[in-house]
Design a protein around this motif. Structure first.
Motif, PDB file in Angstrom:
ATOM      1  N   MET A  62       0.843  -1.203   0.000  1.00  0.00           N
ATOM      2  CA  MET A  62       0.000   0.000   0.000  1.00  0.00           C
ATOM      3  C   MET A  62       0.874   1.248   0.000  1.00  0.00           C
ATOM      4  SD  MET A  62      -2.881   1.168   2.816  1.00  0.00           S
ATOM      5  CE  MET A  62      -3.917  -0.249   2.508  1.00  0.00           C
ATOM      6  N   ASP A  63       0.448   2.245  -0.766  1.00  0.00           N
ATOM      7  CA  ASP A  63       1.148   3.517  -0.788  1.00  0.00           C
ATOM      8  C   ASP A  63       1.213   4.081   0.623  1.00  0.00           C
ATOM      9  OD1 ASP A  63       2.014   6.095  -1.082  1.00  0.00           O
ATOM     10  OD2 ASP A  63       0.668   6.600  -2.732  1.00  0.00           O
ATOM     11  N   LYS A  64       2.424   4.443   1.063  1.00  0.00           N
ATOM     12  CA  LYS A  64       2.610   4.959   2.417  1.00  0.00           C
ATOM     13  C   LYS A  64       1.689   6.134   2.702  1.00  0.00           C
ATOM     14  CE  LYS A  64       6.130   6.888   5.490  1.00  0.00           C
ATOM     15  NZ  LYS A  64       7.530   7.315   5.613  1.00  0.00           N
ATOM     16  N   LYS A  65       1.455   6.977   1.698  1.00  0.00           N
ATOM     17  CA  LYS A  65       0.635   8.163   1.905  1.00  0.00           C
ATOM     18  C   LYS A  65      -0.845   7.823   2.080  1.00  0.00           C
ATOM     19  CE  LYS A  65       3.629  11.671  -0.098  1.00  0.00           C
ATOM     20  NZ  LYS A  65       3.716  12.828  -0.994  1.00  0.00           N
ATOM     21  N   GLN A  66      -1.224   6.567   1.774  1.00  0.00           N
ATOM     22  CA  GLN A  66      -2.596   6.153   1.965  1.00  0.00           C
ATOM     23  C   GLN A  66      -2.815   5.529   3.342  1.00  0.00           C
ATOM     24  OE1 GLN A  66      -5.013   6.908  -0.288  1.00  0.00           O
ATOM     25  NE2 GLN A  66      -3.320   8.019  -1.230  1.00  0.00           N
ATOM     26  N   VAL A  67      -1.756   5.425   4.137  1.00  0.00           N
ATOM     27  CA  VAL A  67      -1.849   4.870   5.481  1.00  0.00           C
ATOM     28  C   VAL A  67      -1.849   6.016   6.474  1.00  0.00           C
ATOM     29  CG1 VAL A  67      -0.789   3.347   7.176  1.00  0.00           C
ATOM     30  CG2 VAL A  67      -0.657   2.777   4.742  1.00  0.00           C
ATOM     31  N   GLY A  68      -2.958   6.186   7.191  1.00  0.00           N
ATOM     32  CA  GLY A  68      -3.048   7.268   8.158  1.00  0.00           C
ATOM     33  C   GLY A  68      -2.217   6.993   9.396  1.00  0.00           C
ATOM     34  N   PRO A  69      -1.923   8.025  10.188  1.00  0.00           N
ATOM     35  CA  PRO A  69      -1.110   7.856  11.394  1.00  0.00           C
ATOM     36  C   PRO A  69      -1.678   6.826  12.374  1.00  0.00           C
ATOM     37  CG  PRO A  69      -1.389  10.174  10.878  1.00  0.00           C
ATOM     38  CD  PRO A  69      -2.288   9.425   9.954  1.00  0.00           C
ATOM     39  N   LEU A  70      -3.008   6.630  12.359  1.00  0.00           N
ATOM     40  CA  LEU A  70      -3.623   5.673  13.282  1.00  0.00           C
ATOM     41  C   LEU A  70      -4.143   4.431  12.581  1.00  0.00           C
ATOM     42  CD1 LEU A  70      -5.544   8.093  15.693  1.00  0.00           C
ATOM     43  CD2 LEU A  70      -3.313   7.023  16.005  1.00  0.00           C
ATOM     44  N   SER A  71      -3.722   4.201  11.351  1.00  0.00           N
ATOM     45  CA  SER A  71      -4.123   2.988  10.646  1.00  0.00           C
ATOM     46  C   SER A  71      -3.690   1.757  11.432  1.00  0.00           C
ATOM     47  CB  SER A  71      -3.493   2.947   9.247  1.00  0.00           C
ATOM     48  OG  SER A  71      -4.028   3.958   8.430  1.00  0.00           O
ATOM     49  N   GLY A  72      -4.573   0.769  11.482  1.00  0.00           N
ATOM     50  CA  GLY A  72      -4.267  -0.460  12.200  1.00  0.00           C
ATOM     51  C   GLY A  72      -4.869  -0.517  13.589  1.00  0.00           C
ATOM     52  N   TYR A  73      -5.309   0.627  14.117  1.00  0.00           N
ATOM     53  CA  TYR A  73      -5.964   0.642  15.424  1.00  0.00           C
ATOM     54  C   TYR A  73      -7.476   0.472  15.237  1.00  0.00           C
ATOM     55  CZ  TYR A  73      -1.639   2.289  17.567  1.00  0.00           C
ATOM     56  OH  TYR A  73      -0.342   2.390  18.013  1.00  0.00           O
ATOM     57  N   ARG A  74      -8.059  -0.335  16.091  1.00  0.00           N
ATOM     58  CA  ARG A  74      -9.496  -0.631  16.005  1.00  0.00           C
ATOM     59  C   ARG A  74     -10.190  -0.048  17.232  1.00  0.00           C
ATOM     60  NH1 ARG A  74     -10.775  -6.776  14.891  1.00  0.00           N
ATOM     61  NH2 ARG A  74     -10.735  -6.178  12.692  1.00  0.00           N
ATOM     62  N   ILE A  75     -11.207   0.785  16.992  1.00  0.00           N
ATOM     63  CA  ILE A  75     -11.895   1.506  18.057  1.00  0.00           C
ATOM     64  C   ILE A  75     -13.376   1.131  18.064  1.00  0.00           C
ATOM     65  CG2 ILE A  75     -12.562   3.792  18.898  1.00  0.00           C
ATOM     66  CD1 ILE A  75      -9.990   4.873  17.597  1.00  0.00           C
ATOM     67  N   LEU A  76     -13.873   0.702  19.227  1.00  0.00           N
ATOM     68  CA  LEU A  76     -15.299   0.470  19.418  1.00  0.00           C
ATOM     69  C   LEU A  76     -15.898   1.746  20.010  1.00  0.00           C
ATOM     70  CD1 LEU A  76     -15.332  -3.162  20.874  1.00  0.00           C
ATOM     71  CD2 LEU A  76     -15.529  -2.422  18.485  1.00  0.00           C
ATOM     72  N   ASP A  77     -16.754   2.386  19.250  1.00  0.00           N
ATOM     73  CA  ASP A  77     -17.268   3.712  19.575  1.00  0.00           C
ATOM     74  C   ASP A  77     -18.721   3.617  20.033  1.00  0.00           C
ATOM     75  OD1 ASP A  77     -17.952   6.370  19.695  1.00  0.00           O
ATOM     76  OD2 ASP A  77     -17.773   6.743  17.540  1.00  0.00           O
ATOM     77  N   LEU A  78     -18.943   3.832  21.313  1.00  0.00           N
ATOM     78  CA  LEU A  78     -20.288   3.786  21.887  1.00  0.00           C
ATOM     79  C   LEU A  78     -20.908   5.175  22.016  1.00  0.00           C
ATOM     80  CD1 LEU A  78     -19.533   1.303  24.812  1.00  0.00           C
ATOM     81  CD2 LEU A  78     -20.694   0.761  22.679  1.00  0.00           C
ATOM     82  N   THR A  79     -20.239   6.209  21.518  1.00  0.00           N
ATOM     83  CA  THR A  79     -20.640   7.579  21.806  1.00  0.00           C
ATOM     84  C   THR A  79     -21.817   8.051  20.961  1.00  0.00           C
ATOM     85  OG1 THR A  79     -19.080   8.594  20.249  1.00  0.00           O
ATOM     86  CG2 THR A  79     -18.287   8.145  22.494  1.00  0.00           C
ATOM     87  N   VAL A  80     -22.527   9.046  21.509  1.00  0.00           N
ATOM     88  CA  VAL A  80     -23.693   9.630  20.833  1.00  0.00           C
ATOM     89  C   VAL A  80     -23.617  11.153  20.928  1.00  0.00           C
ATOM     90  CG1 VAL A  80     -25.147   7.629  21.333  1.00  0.00           C
ATOM     91  CG2 VAL A  80     -25.103   9.524  22.945  1.00  0.00           C
ATOM     92  N   MET A  81     -24.490  11.809  20.205  1.00  0.00           N
ATOM     93  CA  MET A  81     -24.614  13.270  20.200  1.00  0.00           C
ATOM     94  C   MET A  81     -23.392  13.945  19.572  1.00  0.00           C
ATOM     95  SD  MET A  81     -27.655  14.038  21.235  1.00  0.00           S
ATOM     96  CE  MET A  81     -27.698  15.712  21.859  1.00  0.00           C
TER      97      MET A  81
END
Length: 407
Positions: A1-20
């Motif tokens: 993959m092109d390095k520029k297509q990999v974001g600084p936080l690529s590879g981290y998985r976040i479960l987001d329960l937030t609202v509003m």
């Protein structure tokens, strides 16, 4: 993959329960940087902001569309044992859990930090609330303006002698969102260096108070709350809106002696430089009303646009006070900064979003996904976490797909 297509936080998985707002904006900052943010939503209505406000496009709330790009959405009933167990199973393979329920809610649901940590000791578990996780206000129902009222922001905002005024934008929400994203990023860095997860939390109240610096020092030292001064400043003069001959307003900010001297010369009023009432900022602050009368009369001689051009050429900080629609659609600097982006949504068509505020020149932000429809990625995400088709069907309340069919 092109390095520029990999974001600084690529590879981290976040479960987001937030609202509003505060939570979703915090996680959109992380999603923009490449994190895989999975929005876990209540099955029937989803995020509260999906039904908020009075502007909808093909049934999609404009508010929700503004703050949930680059995320995937799944439906999961966390109030049911089956949904709770599925969430904890997912948390075993996640890097971050983020929630902004009223304090105590995740404990009652059985998905609190200790429950998740027991399954995944390396988890970063982040909470954002109105007032904090504990304390006399923790259980209050509250949102951004309630926090503005408590923090003193509302009391210091408004015209002199007028009523307290709510800020025009939900700045405590967005301050908390930025602190949330900052805290999560720092906690992930700590985990990389030291091999341990942790719980972190922030609040709208903390963000609101932090945003008042340096009013805190002035207030505690003087023993007095800041006065309402409209667009004026408690410790710098001249520093406020002024009206031109055309009725339009512009803001002039003389926050150094150099700018004050430049202003006087640009106005052809060198006499003000030797007027003892205005020699030095403390004197100008003490005599602000007398100075404002002089400046107001001077500025009524020409249009606001004239003064901005004339004063800018003299190196005086100033700008036309423009409305928000003009700022978003016509301002040349905002356009040059590409601060408004368009994303194609499956139902709403092309929607506009405010761009990520941080430019990474080596690994730039990518707008990979439109804000998701409710539950759009449920089967896809659960399959990635190792759930079998039968389990996914049970969680979705449907019959399993036949072999060869897509769920």
């Amino acid at each position: 993959m092109d390095k520029k297509q990999v974001g600084p936080l690529s590879g981290y998985r976040i479960l987001d329960l937030t609202v509003m707002t505060a939570g979703p904006v915090g996680t959109v900052l992380l999603a923009d940087l490449g994190a895989d943010v999975i929005k876990v939503e209540e099955p029937k209505a989803g995020d509260l902001s999906r039904n908020l406000g009075n502007q909808f496009v093909e049934g999609e709330s404009v508010q929700f569309l503004s703050q949930n790009r680059n995320k995937r959405s799944i439906r999961l009933d966390l109030k049911s044992p089956k949904g709770r167990d599925a969430f904890l199973r997912m948390a075993e393979h996640a890097d971050v859990v983020v929630e902004n329920f009223r304090p105590g809610t995740v404990d009652r649901l059985g998905i609190d930090y200790e429950a998740v940590k027991a399954r995944n000791p390396m988890i970063v578990y982040a909470s954002v609330s109105a007032f904090g996780q504990t304390g006399p206000y923790a259980a209050w129902p509250a949102n951004d303006p309630i926090v503005q009222a408590v923090a003193g922001l509302m009391d210091m905002t408004g015209e002199a002698g007028g009523n307290p005024v709510r800020l025009g934008a939900p700045l405590p929400d967005f301050g908390a969102a930025a602190l949330l994203a900052f805290g999560i990023s720092a906690a992930l860095l700590h985990r990389e260096r030291h091999g341990e997860g942790q719980r972190i939390d922030t609040s709208l109240l903390s963000a609101a108070l932090f945003s008042t610096i340096p009013r805190d020092g002035e207030t505690l030292r003087s023993g007095k709350a800041p006065e309402r001064l409209g667009s004026g400043h408690p410790t710098m003069v001249p520093y406020r809106n002024y009206q031109g001959s055309d009725g339009r307003y512009f803001f002039a900010a003389c926050f150094t002696e150099k700018f004050w001297q430049n202003l006087c010369r640009a106005l052809g009023r060198k006499d003000l430089l030797s007027d003892e009432r205005f020699v030095g900022n403390p004197a100008r602050t003490a005599n602000r009303h007398a100075l404002d009368v002089i400046l107001e009369q001077q500025f009524l001689l020409h249009t606001a646009e004239y003064w901005v051009a004339h004063l800018s050429a003299a190196d005086v900080p100033c700008a036309i006070v423009q409305d928000y629609h003009t700022a978003l659609t016509q301002d040349p600097q905002i356009a040059h900064n590409h601060a408004v982006v368009e994303i194609e949504h499956p139902l709403a068509g092309r929607v506009t979003n405010i761009a990520s505020p941080v430019n990474f020149h080596g690994s730039p932000v990518a707008y990979r996904r439109a804000p998701p429809t409710l539950g759009q990625h449920t089967a896809e995400v659960l399959a990635e976490f190792g759930f079998a088709e039968e389990e996914i069907a049970a969680l979705e309340g449907r019959e399993p797909a036949a072999v060869g069919e897509k769920s």
